[in-house]
Enzyme design. Structure first.
Site, mmCIF file in Angstrom:
data_model
loop_
_atom_site.group_PDB
_atom_site.id
_atom_site.type_symbol
_atom_site.label_atom_id
_atom_site.label_comp_id
_atom_site.label_asym_id
_atom_site.label_seq_id
_atom_site.Cartn_x
_atom_site.Cartn_y
_atom_site.Cartn_z
ATOM 1 N N LYS A 261 0.696 -1.109 0.316
ATOM 2 C CA LYS A 261 -0.080 0.022 -0.034
ATOM 3 C C LYS A 261 1.041 1.221 -0.045
ATOM 4 C CE LYS A 261 -3.285 2.699 2.933
ATOM 5 N NZ LYS A 261 -4.364 2.523 4.158
ATOM 6 N N ASP A 266 -2.401 9.906 3.847
ATOM 7 C CA ASP A 266 -4.068 9.722 4.214
ATOM 8 C C ASP A 266 -4.876 10.756 4.891
ATOM 9 O OD1 ASP A 266 -6.359 8.406 4.137
ATOM 10 O OD2 ASP A 266 -5.761 6.925 5.460
ATOM 11 N N LYS A 273 -10.085 12.755 8.406
ATOM 12 C CA LYS A 273 -9.704 12.442 9.594
ATOM 13 C C LYS A 273 -9.494 13.577 10.652
ATOM 14 C CE LYS A 273 -6.619 8.545 8.155
ATOM 15 N NZ LYS A 273 -7.349 7.367 8.730
ATOM 16 N N ASP A 284 1.326 6.304 5.572
ATOM 17 C CA ASP A 284 0.542 5.415 5.078
ATOM 18 C C ASP A 284 1.206 4.708 3.893
ATOM 19 O OD1 ASP A 284 -2.052 3.974 5.544
ATOM 20 O OD2 ASP A 284 -3.168 5.434 4.342
ATOM 21 N N ASP A 343 -12.424 7.124 3.905
ATOM 22 C CA ASP A 343 -10.878 6.891 4.492
ATOM 23 C C ASP A 343 -10.589 5.448 4.673
ATOM 24 O OD1 ASP A 343 -8.979 7.505 6.191
ATOM 25 O OD2 ASP A 343 -10.019 7.782 8.005
ATOM 26 N N ARG A 347 -7.920 -0.482 0.812
ATOM 27 C CA ARG A 347 -8.477 -1.669 0.329
ATOM 28 C C ARG A 347 -8.919 -1.543 -1.067
ATOM 29 N NH1 ARG A 347 -12.844 -2.004 4.991
ATOM 30 N NH2 ARG A 347 -11.333 -0.909 5.919
HETATM 31 N N1 BES Z 1 -4.395 4.294 6.920
HETATM 32 C C1 BES Z 1 -5.529 4.103 7.873
HETATM 33 C C2 BES Z 1 -5.231 3.172 8.898
HETATM 34 C C3 BES Z 1 -4.464 3.626 9.750
HETATM 35 C C4 BES Z 1 -5.146 4.520 10.970
HETATM 36 C C5 BES Z 1 -3.137 3.188 10.158
HETATM 37 C C6 BES Z 1 -4.384 4.858 12.132
HETATM 38 C C7 BES Z 1 -2.474 3.598 11.243
HETATM 39 C C8 BES Z 1 -2.835 4.383 12.102
HETATM 40 C C9 BES Z 1 -6.662 3.656 6.725
HETATM 41 O O1 BES Z 1 -6.667 4.096 5.444
HETATM 42 C C10 BES Z 1 -7.853 4.074 7.398
HETATM 43 O O2 BES Z 1 -7.839 5.147 7.640
HETATM 44 N N2 BES Z 1 -8.610 3.086 7.875
HETATM 45 C C11 BES Z 1 -9.857 3.343 8.405
HETATM 46 C C12 BES Z 1 -11.051 2.297 8.345
HETATM 47 C C13 BES Z 1 -12.255 2.628 8.398
HETATM 48 C C14 BES Z 1 -12.729 3.943 7.975
HETATM 49 C C15 BES Z 1 -13.299 1.438 8.349
HETATM 50 C C16 BES Z 1 -9.779 3.139 10.031
HETATM 51 O O3 BES Z 1 -8.939 2.489 10.227
HETATM 52 O O4 BES Z 1 -10.303 3.912 10.887
HETATM 53 ZN ZN ZN Z 2 -4.976 4.698 4.780
HETATM 54 MN MN MN Z 3 -7.554 5.874 5.446
#
Ligand code: BES
Ligand code: ZN
Ligand code: MN
Length: 495
Positions: A261, A266, A273, A284, A343, A347
């Protein structure tokens, strides 16, 4: 830092510093002559309890050896020595060495029973390279670097030379691979853009003889990567799909594909966020950086195996033309996705890269992604989340995690979780709600990886550290390099 090997006895060492390994508080026989030559300094220190019992503890002192002032660094391997103890000793010694003055050092290892020369050399070389790394590129007056430039390894025995040589090469390649991964991770989002990552891949290709291809937006459109492109469209930075091929194996042997990835920032997109800590979303792209660091190490070691690295990379930004919640996109696989949360973008870019990976008829595909905050809730910052659709592959990866101390823990991909991804209007939604957020993200990816053996590493909790020690860790390069090394050894044995 340059490494060398000889078979000189410790009392013949010529470096500014001299590292000695001890198990417990007895003077190893290998150091008896040295100890006599410096007036019993080592045995006195040990007798006085100056060296703590915990593996990695260090006692240092000065001595006059053959008329020269030498800094002695005595490091504790512990009484019951395992691989973790050797690594702890290596990092303790490396830190002490780098803090000491002087430009040269000898590591005169006394090997207790059960400690192999190559294992010890690999751990010490890795630790020295790893601990030398600083991310101070943007400081106007960086702290001065250690002057240590030359390190020699010896066990005093000629018979150990080849093992030391092999171990040093392995440790150095791993340390340098991890440092590349750390460096790319630490670089800020305004420097490490998708275009920058592509240029780094091209540079790596030139230095390590990899075939590198960078696919631009029109090519991604032609491939039908509607899911990936939907994430990229809100950013002014153009997306890239980076493909690297390392051909160390037999011609025609199926490659291992590593898919990383590469979200270079992000923001969350329209599902923005919160502001606090958002800077850390420059990390990220640590999955992408892991692919590059692992490939560099594998190529440096000339592993007899074929590897393909695939990196979908873009930014996730809010904009007038960005993905909106409720938008429906079409993936390269033909499956439609309702973007319920912008967010959950990792995936969306990975599914198209995983579909593309099938073109290489891979033996195995492993994706590496900072995918979910939920994985941090499940496993903290200790273990990487491991998922696999193949039992043997899961076992291999867990064995590598165990061997290297680059911990991973398997989580389930049971179909029971799939229903959380149901969408009223498309083939699936891109989120599965709060329960088991790391699992449902993996279940989403599983829908695109049915045609091959596949594992997914969720490195959200392990790729970087927050707080005072903020910085990329270089994980899971150790796990992956170990996995590839084992695979290469098996393949070689069959030839
Ligand atoms: N890059 C983030 C995941 C992440 C968050 C990694 C904090 C490390 C620290 C990912 O793209 C993301 O935002 N995932 C969301 C998914 C949710 C919206 C279903 C998450 O984990 O909040
Ligand atoms: Zn992300
Ligand atoms: Mn994200």
């Amino acid at each position: 830092m340059e490494f060398s090997i000889n078979s000189l006895a410790p009392e013949k060492a010529t470096g500014d510093s001299l590292v000695l390994t001890v198990s417990g508080n007895a003077l190893p026989g290998a150091y008896a002559k040295l100890d006599a030559a410096i007036g019993g300094t080592i045995s006195s220190l040990l007798a006085a309890g100056e060296l703590a019992a915990k593996a990695g503890s260090v006692a240092s002192s000065h001595a006059t050896l053959a008329g020269r002032l030498v800094r002695l660094i005595i490091v504790q391997l512990g009484e019951s020595i395992d691989a973790a103890a050797v690594r702890q000793a290596a990092s303790g010694a490396a830190r002490a060495l780098l803090a000491a003055k002087g430009s040269s050092a000898d590591i005169a290892a006394a090997l207790p029973k059960g400690v192999a020369a190559d294992e010890l050399a690999a751990a010490f070389a890795q630790a020295l390279v790893f601990e030398s790394y600083r991310f101070d590129d943007f400081k106007s007056s960086p702290e001065p670097r250690s002057a240590l430039a030359r390190v020699n390894f010896s066990t005093g025995k000629k018979a150990d030379a080849a093992a030391l040589e092999a171990g040093v090469a392995r440790g150095q390649a791993l340390g340098q691979g991890m440092n590349l991964t750390r460096q790319l991770g630490n670089l800020p989002g305004n420097v490490c853009t998708p275009t920058f990552l592509a240029e780094e891949a091209v540079r790596l290709g030139k230095s390590h003889k990899l075939k590198v291809q960078v696919l631009d937006q029109p090519e991604l459109e032609a491939l039908g990567m509607g899911s990936f492109l939907s994430v990229a469209k809100g950013s002014v930075e153009p997306p890239k799909l980076i493909v690297l091929e390392y051909k160390g194996g037999k011609k025609g042997a199926k490659p291992i594909a590593l898919v990383g990835k590469g979200i270079t920032f992000d923001s969350g997109g329209i599902s923005l966020k919160p502001g606090e800590g958002m800077d850390e979303m420059k990390y990220d792209m640590c999955g992408a950086a892991t692919v590059l660091g692992t490939l560099q190490a594998a190529a440096a070691l000339a592993l007899p195996i074929n590897i393909v690295g695939i990196i979908p990379t873009c930014e996730n930004m809010p904009a007038g033309n960005a993905n909106k919640p409720g938008d429906i996109v079409k993936s390269m696989a033909g499956l439609t996705i309702e973007v319920l949360n912008t967010d959950a973008e990792g995936r969306l870019i990975l599914c198209d890269a995983l579909t593309y990976a099938a073109r290489f008829e891979p033996e195995t595909v492993i994706d590496i992604a900072t995918l979910t905050g939920a994985c941090i809730i499940a496993l903290g910052h200790v273990a990487t989340g491991l998922y696999a659709n193949d039992e043997a592959l899961a076992a291999e990866l867990l064995a590598s995690a165990d061997d290297t101390g680059d911990k991973a823990w398997r989580l389930p991909l049971w179909d029971d979780y799939q229903e959380q991804l149901k969408s009223n209007f498309a083939d699936m939604g891109n989120i599965g709600g709060r329960p088991a957020g790391s699992v449902t993200a993996a279940c989403f990816l599983a829908r695109f990886t049915k045609d091959y053996r596949w594992a997914h590493l969720d490195i959200a909790g392990t790729a970087w550290k927050s707080g005072a020690a903020k910085g990329a860790t270089g994980r899971p390069v150790p796990l992956l390099l170990d996995f590839l090394t084992r695979r290469a050894a098996v393949k070689k044995g069959k030839q």
